[in-house]
Each structure stands twice: as C-alpha cells, then as structure tokens.
Design an enzyme around this catalytic site. Structure first.
Site, PDB file in Angstrom:
ATOM      1  N   TYR A 125       0.813  -1.213   0.000  1.00 41.03           N
ATOM      2  CA  TYR A 125       0.000   0.000   0.000  1.00 41.03           C
ATOM      3  C   TYR A 125       0.853   1.271   0.000  1.00 41.03           C
ATOM      4  O   TYR A 125       0.349   2.355  -0.237  1.00 41.03           O
ATOM      5  CB  TYR A 125      -0.931   0.023   1.220  1.00 41.03           C
ATOM      6  N   LYS A 176       3.531 -14.950   4.356  1.00 38.39           N
ATOM      7  CA  LYS A 176       3.826 -15.892   3.271  1.00 38.39           C
ATOM      8  C   LYS A 176       5.335 -16.014   3.237  1.00 38.39           C
ATOM      9  O   LYS A 176       5.995 -15.678   2.249  1.00 38.39           O
ATOM     10  CB  LYS A 176       3.226 -15.347   1.960  1.00 38.39           C
ATOM     11  N   ASP A 209      -2.342 -18.398   2.661  1.00 41.80           N
ATOM     12  CA  ASP A 209      -3.258 -19.246   1.877  1.00 41.80           C
ATOM     13  C   ASP A 209      -3.898 -20.302   2.786  1.00 41.80           C
ATOM     14  O   ASP A 209      -5.104 -20.552   2.725  1.00 41.80           O
ATOM     15  CB  ASP A 209      -2.548 -19.877   0.671  1.00 41.80           C
ATOM     16  N   ASP A 233      -6.024  -6.942   4.327  1.00 43.29           N
ATOM     17  CA  ASP A 233      -7.173  -6.455   3.547  1.00 43.29           C
ATOM     18  C   ASP A 233      -8.013  -7.634   3.066  1.00 43.29           C
ATOM     19  O   ASP A 233      -9.233  -7.662   3.233  1.00 43.29           O
ATOM     20  CB  ASP A 233      -6.667  -5.645   2.351  1.00 43.29           C
ATOM     21  N   ASP A 237     -11.921  -9.375   4.649  1.00 44.47           N
ATOM     22  CA  ASP A 237     -13.176  -9.582   3.902  1.00 44.47           C
ATOM     23  C   ASP A 237     -13.675 -11.009   4.146  1.00 44.47           C
ATOM     24  O   ASP A 237     -14.870 -11.248   4.333  1.00 44.47           O
ATOM     25  CB  ASP A 237     -12.982  -9.352   2.399  1.00 44.47           C
TER      26      ASP A 237
HETATM   27  C1  IPM Z   1     -10.566  -1.570   3.213  1.00 39.07           C
HETATM   28  C2  IPM Z   1     -10.734  -1.140   1.795  1.00 39.07           C
HETATM   29  C3  IPM Z   1      -9.586  -0.192   1.451  1.00 39.07           C
HETATM   30  C4  IPM Z   1      -8.294  -0.985   1.585  1.00 39.07           C
HETATM   31  C5  IPM Z   1      -9.664   0.479   0.082  1.00 39.07           C
HETATM   32  C6  IPM Z   1     -11.004   1.106  -0.170  1.00 39.07           C
HETATM   33  C7  IPM Z   1      -8.550   1.486  -0.071  1.00 39.07           C
HETATM   34  O1  IPM Z   1     -10.793  -2.222   0.936  1.00 39.07           O
HETATM   35  O2  IPM Z   1     -10.577  -0.695   4.095  1.00 39.07           O
HETATM   36  O3  IPM Z   1     -10.415  -2.769   3.460  1.00 39.07           O
HETATM   37  O4  IPM Z   1      -7.858  -1.633   0.634  1.00 39.07           O
HETATM   38  O5  IPM Z   1      -7.715  -0.920   2.651  1.00 39.07           O
HETATM   39 MN    MN Z   2     -10.733  -4.136   1.975  1.00 35.44          MN
END
Ligand code: IPM
Ligand code: MN
Length: 330
Positions: A125, A176, A209, A233, A237
C-alpha cells in the site's frame, strides 16, 4: 466533556449508516461535539477536491474521526482510495487497522470471536513502484512492498498487547514467509523477538493461503491475528463473510501513540445500488462507533452499545428501524 469528532458521512449509504451510529452513541450517553466534513465522490465530482491540506489539518485537531463510506461509480479507481482513505491513514499515522469478528450469539456460527490486527501504513500500500514505457508493448509495472523494522515492530507489539488482555492470550502471525523471503523474514524475526517479551502469550504462524482455509473451516481457532497490509485487507473480507456478513464488519484505524485522531469506519463500501432505499444495515457503523467510544475512554458506553447490537441481532427492517432498536437497547 464532549469528545470532538469529525464526521465524514461520505457517499451512498455512508451518511445513512453514520446517522444511525451517532444515534446509538448518543443513546449510550456519550457526548460528542461533531463537525461534518463534505468529502468523497460527490465533492470530488463537483469541485475536484479529494482531501485539501486545510481540511486534513482541521481533522488533526479532533479527538476522533467517524467515516461512513466513500465512492461513487463515476470516480475512477484509486482517486478516493489513495487520495482520501490512504492519505488519512498515512498522514495521521493510523498504523493499526483493527478489525473484530464476532458472530452474534443468536447465529449459527457461534464461537467465532477473533480480531485481525492489520498493518495499515506500509507493505504494497505504500505506493512504491511505477511504470516504464507506459502503454507500449515493452511496458514494465512494478509495485514494491515496503516493510520497515519500526513499522512492523510497532504493529506486532500492539497485537501482543491486545492478545495479552484477552482470555485466550493467543496470537497468530499470518504471512507468506515461504515465498516472500525478505519481507516475511523481517516479520517473522520481529514477531519472534517481541514474543520473547510476552511469555504469557501463546503464538502460532500460518501462511496466508492456509489461513484462508482455516478461517472458513474452523474460525474459532483464532483469537488475535497479526498480518501485513494487503494480506490483512483480503483476510478481513473473508473474516466478515465467516462472522455473519459484511453488515457487521467494523474497523478502527488506530494511532495507538495518540499523536492525532484515530479513524473509525465500517468495512463495507458506499453500496450506491441501495443508497436511499433504507436497506443498509447500520450494524457495522454502530460497532465501529462503539470502538471509537472505547478508544475515547468510554468503555462502559462502548460495552453497552456492543451488547445492544447483540441483543437486537434478529431485528430486521429499515436502516433507521434497526438503529432505533439498537439505541433503545443501550
Ligand atoms: C478496506 C478497503 C480499502 C483498503 C480500500 C477502499 C482502499 O478495501 O478498508 O479494506 O484496501 O484498505
Ligand atoms: Mn478491503
């Protein structure tokens, strides 16, 4: 004393869920002195501004920032992500992205209760890289991963402190190391060295993974996870998906050194397709606001807010109906 909080409702469902979060904070008895900031896709399309320096400086003067979501379909990818979200993470040194995953007690996947500590200012990032011979058949694009000893260590230390304060006292490093032999080596060495100071914390290591498999098959094995920015990140999710959906996935972008405000936001985006329909679930925003209250020293109110979210787990209906129910349960 009221806490001074900058509010960035943003785009789409952002302002809708933020309004419910503020409703619940007030119902929990926390006094806020709020200032609204018009930032996000709408403002960018209207004026070309993403995050003017003067606004960033004003934000620095607050105790915290509460953000809904930013993004509208007409804004090219990267403009708001890099120009607004990442700019705030970097400029305010929000080096920990803390994401809790806890299934409601009424849900089928009871037992899921872990937190991910995601490094929030480095890795891929950081923006190292660029193009050579852009747009030609010989094009080169590089995107490096920046890992500093200081950046890794402060994040790892935060995770050990967090794990130490929990019942299980268990911390898993996710990376990793078998392929990323430079960055992974720095992370693993730092983790091992810090671990020596935390004999009471049990540690483990998973490749990222494999962690994806474990998180789906047996998420209850995790207590606290610490990981790099991009792995975090992706993994968070997945965490949202296994812990009852993105509607409850909250996050705290923390500056643990408290040299400036920390920022709290739901993980979900602006969901333009349902904006204005009253169908957005405000729970992720409410949980994010509860994390804010805790960070501001309002531990009791924060606990009441989280308990209220849990008790109203089965409430369905519009964004404001869910917000009302949570507020009433505080
Ligand atoms: C998150 C989002 C952000 C990230 C994006 C929108 C920049 O996906 O906060 O997880 O990748 O960190
Ligand atoms: Mn995200």
């Amino acid at each position: 004393m009221a806490h001074r909080v900058g509010i960035i409702g943003g785009d789409g469902i952002g302002p809708e869920v933020t309004a419910e979060a503020l409703k619940v904070v007030r119902a929990a008895g926390v006094r806020l002195d709020t200032t609204d900031y018009d930032l996000g896709g709408r403002r960018y399309l209207a004026t070309g501004d993403v995050l003017p320096d003067a606004v960033l400086d004003e934000l620095r003067g607050h105790d915290a920032i509460l953000l809904g979501a930013v993004g509208t379909p007409d804004v090219p990818p990267g403009v708001l992500e890099r120009g607004l979200l990442l700019k705030m993470r970097f400029a305010l040194d929000l080096y920990v992205n803390l994401r809790p995953f806890k299934a409601g007690t009424n849900r089928y996947n009871d037992g899921v209760d872990f937190l991910v500590v995601r490094e929030n200012t480095e890795g891929t990032y950081a923006g190292e890289g660029g193009f050579l011979r852009h747009g030609t058949p010989n094009e080169i694009a590089t995107q490096g991963s920046v890992n500093t000893r200081l950046g890794v260590e402060r994040c790892v230390r935060y995770a050990f402190d967090l794990a130490r304060g929990r019942d299980r006292k268990h911390l898993t490093l996710v990376h990793k190391t078998n392929v990323l032999t430079f960055a992974g080596d720095l992370w693993q060495r730092t983790f091992n060295e810090v671990a020596a100071e935390y004999a009471d914390v049990e540690t483990a290591y998973n490749h990222v993974d494999a962690a994806c498999i474990y998180m789906v098959e047996n998420p209850a094995r995790y207590d606290v996870i610490v990981t790099d920015n991009l792995f975090g990140d992706i993994l968070t999710d997945l965490g949202g998906a296994v812990a009852g959906g993105i509607g409850r996935a909250a996050s705290a972008n923390l500056n643990p050194a408290r040299t400036g405000p920390s920022l709290f936001e739901p993980v979900h985006g602006s969901a333009p397709d349902i904006a204005g329909t009253g169908r957005a679930d405000p729970r992720a925003a409410v949980i994010s606001a509860a994390m804010m209250c805790e960070f501001l020293g309002e531990a009791d109110a924060s606990a009441r807010m989280l308990n209220a979210v849990d008790k109203t787990d089965d409430v369905e209906g519009t964004t404001s109906r869910i917000g009302d129910a949570i507020a009433a349960a505080c």
